[in-house]
Design a protein around this motif. Sequence first.
Motif, short mmCIF file in Angstrom:
data_model
loop_
_atom_site.label_atom_id
_atom_site.label_comp_id
_atom_site.label_asym_id
_atom_site.label_seq_id
_atom_site.Cartn_x
_atom_site.Cartn_y
_atom_site.Cartn_z
N SER A 102 0.81 -1.20 0.00
CA SER A 102 0.00 0.00 0.00
C SER A 102 0.85 1.27 0.00
N GLY A 163 -2.11 12.10 -1.24
CA GLY A 163 -3.25 11.30 -1.65
C GLY A 163 -4.50 11.68 -0.87
N ASP A 268 -10.27 5.88 -5.43
CA ASP A 268 -8.96 6.06 -4.83
C ASP A 268 -7.97 5.42 -5.80
C1 PLP Z 1 -4.93 3.15 -1.18
C2 PLP Z 1 -4.41 4.43 -0.61
N1 PLP Z 1 -5.23 5.49 -0.51
C3 PLP Z 1 -4.81 6.67 0.00
C4 PLP Z 1 -3.52 6.83 0.44
C5 PLP Z 1 -3.14 8.14 1.08
O1 PLP Z 1 -2.11 8.77 0.40
P1 PLP Z 1 -1.17 9.85 1.15
O2 PLP Z 1 -0.38 9.07 2.16
O3 PLP Z 1 -0.31 10.44 0.06
O4 PLP Z 1 -2.05 10.86 1.80
C6 PLP Z 1 -2.62 5.75 0.36
C7 PLP Z 1 -1.22 5.90 0.83
O5 PLP Z 1 -0.33 5.22 0.45
C8 PLP Z 1 -3.07 4.52 -0.18
O6 PLP Z 1 -2.27 3.46 -0.27
#
Ligand code: PLP
Length: 532
Positions: A102, A163, A268
């Motif tokens: 992830s 993200g 997402d």
């Molecule tokens: C599936 C998913 N959604 C959202 C995010 C959130 O991203 P960020 O850490 O850049 O805010 C991540 C982070 O790796 C993620 O793996």
Amino acid sequence: MTINPSGWRPATPSDVHGEAPPTTTGNRALMLEEPLLFEIGSRDQTGVDFDRSVDGADAGLGGLLRTSLDLPGLSEPQAVRHYTRLSRQNYAIDLGLFPLGSCTMKHNPRLNEKVARMAGFADIHPLQPQETVQGALELIDTLAHWLITLTGMNAVAMSPKAGAHGELCGILAIRAALEARGDARSVVLVPESAHGTNPASAAFAGYKVEGIPATAAGRVDLGALKARLGPDVAAVMITNPNTCGLFEPEMKAISDAVHAAGGLVYCDGANFNAIVGRVRPGDLGIDAMHINLHKTFSTPHGGGGPGSGPVVLSEALTPFAPLPYVVKSSEGGYQLVEEETALAEGSDSFGRMVAFHGQMGMFTRALAYMLSHGADGLRQVAEDAVLNANYVLRSLEDVLDAPFASSGPCMHEAIFSDRGFADGFSTIDVAKGLIDEGFHPMTMYFPLVVHGAMLIEPTETESKASLDQFIVALRSIAGRARAGDEALKAAPIFAPRRRLDETLAARKPVLAWKTPAPDGADNGEVVEVGGG
Ligand SMILES: Cc1ncc(COP(=O)(O)O)c(C=O)c1O
């Protein structure tokens, strides 16, 4: 939390010249122990030398009134060594395979670093006149075109800085679109396997969040989703590929059902690295999707400034995109639209996510990655990421329980559970065992739908040789967990620290330092900054 667990203290005159045996340094071979800055610094030294007097009077900077904060001072070598020693106790993608699922810990090409440091990209100020940053604006516009083309969407908001920030941006655009048609709704549906930031973003935007169950095959339960749709549902947020490392094959059907019920679809797209060049989210009926540039386009995780989470938008959401954004003027120049003017005709922006475009370093690196790979190369990025994950999955499924392996190949990450471990052994023991073998642990206990989940994302930048090394280590540790090898419970034994109480450290941190007494005895003053 124990302060200074190594027992380190500064050497005293009696250590050096006395008859007692010398104290231990705490060092292990060339892995050096490192105390807190407050424990090594002293209040009567400084690394900065101001000129105090000329002809008996204070002059230059030395004459200006300065108030001491009473912080311990360090010489320059002390400061440099402190941070270098700490960095050696850490693990980094430049040291070896970093299997965090992830998170997509992939190699950051050095070419990108070189480009990001080019004058005119690296050293510009957000308030510089626009005619002096035309190249930087063109770079943002070019990157935007790549993102729009790769995703098959209509527009992209470049300003979100991560993200999760992108999720908030997408949800705010959805809210603005619904409110513009006089149809404010109150609920956002999020599958139970979603990344934790999804429900948090929806709640932050003021929505009530409701869960949608997963099927036994780890996908969104389309029947349950359809049954819940109604006039109060503003949007669904679907991660695709999802956090179990699986593609949601019914994504188009999900989008169609949500649209038919008057809602909008947030995807997402953090895991876009598994499908880039193979699938265009725009073809799946998605209205908004963030892309983590660090995950798909190899920009570093943190360091050197904010991150970047651009949000691609459908035609329906384009008018509501946040300010500022770059447009190409009819004379061929580039302009940063900062407010709703005639320039932004047709725009009904919901507002701003940020004060400035501060992510130039991420933009330059991501575009360098795209240009050096080209469209075909980016497709191969996804294919290699998926191939590597499946190699890990198939090489371990006989020693680790792989709950979804029977339903076919995975995408970019392989997921395992702790089923089959001896009584009293869990995922944490495998993670700690990996540290002793020289690997950063995989993502643990996430997603929640898999018991004792171990989520492994090797990424496309690992060679078969490095994957084999990791697989050998993990096979051995998994065997020990299944056999109930008590020695595994003691891991890590070679790391700078043994097993820490992570829950206590997270829930009740004590940020404190102890000033060593002048004679080196352990009776210094304890200064606590927080905790409980
Ligand atoms: C599936 C998913 N959604 C959202 C995010 C959130 O991203 P960020 O850490 O850049 O805010 C991540 C982070 O790796 C993620 O793996």
